[in-house]
Design an enzyme around this catalytic site. Sequence first.
Site, PDB file in Angstrom:
ATOM      1  CG  ASP A  11      -1.731   1.213   1.374  1.00 34.60           C
ATOM      2  OD1 ASP A  11      -2.402   1.575   0.405  1.00 34.60           O
ATOM      3  OD2 ASP A  11      -1.719   1.823   2.463  1.00 34.60           O
ATOM      4  CG  ASP A  13      -1.342   7.792   0.721  1.00 31.21           C
ATOM      5  OD1 ASP A  13      -0.409   8.593   0.710  1.00 31.21           O
ATOM      6  OD2 ASP A  13      -2.163   7.671  -0.214  1.00 31.21           O
ATOM      7  CB  THR A 105      -2.341   3.309  -3.938  1.00 32.20           C
ATOM      8  OG1 THR A 105      -2.976   4.402  -3.255  1.00 32.20           O
ATOM      9  CG2 THR A 105      -2.257   3.648  -5.421  1.00 32.20           C
ATOM     10  CE  LYS A 136      -5.202  -1.551  -1.411  1.00 31.17           C
ATOM     11  NZ  LYS A 136      -4.129  -0.724  -0.827  1.00 31.17           N
ATOM     12  CG  ASP A 161      -1.790   2.167   6.552  1.00 30.80           C
ATOM     13  OD1 ASP A 161      -2.378   3.158   7.017  1.00 30.80           O
ATOM     14  OD2 ASP A 161      -1.803   1.890   5.338  1.00 30.80           O
TER      15      ASP A 161
END
Length: 215
Positions: A11, A13, A105, A136, A161
């Site tokens: 990922d 960010d 992303t 996602k 994250d």
Amino acid sequence: MKIQADALLFDNDGTLVSSLESVYRCWTRWAEEYGITAEEFARVELHGRPAAEIAADLLPADRVPEAVVRIEQLEVEDVEGGVHLLPGTRALLDSMPADRWAVVTSATRRLAEARLEEAGIRPKTLIAADDITRGKPDPEPFLLAARRLGVDPARCVVFEDAPAGLRAGRSAGMTTVALTTTHQATELHADIVVADLSAVSALVTDGGVEISVGG
């Protein structure tokens, strides 16, 4: 702990870079422009989800396309000085050839490329919101990355994250490594949980990539 893999899927960010302050600054301005109350805004999960899905949670369907264009513009304009590398990112990416990793992303390609360029990251393979039909926590983005890299999904390791991203990785049948950069460890369901990428190193071998994960 060591993991044998063929590819690493990151990922962006909250995993490779942090743009958290920029994200909240831009989305707060966006919400004000569209007359969304603080209470309505607070009920929506921002992190790790495509902008179109967030907008759809908050606005009538006919306003979503225009609203997505607006938030993208705000975030792209806020990139300069609003993005920085997270610990361990540079060393880990520099240790691997470009065909062994990808960035996956929920941001649009335009925004993702702007943030990556600001951080000095130039992936050979980038999967963005524009490339998929289901974001996602659906596994589609990670499965597409594996296909683009030409590797078995079961031989991929996902670094994320956000709960939505980790769920996507699990659904894709991949090993998951969670980073506690934006969420508490108790919120993250993963095979391994670490603070950030400084706990991870990679060694390219004839059989793929050997990943070492510390605490």
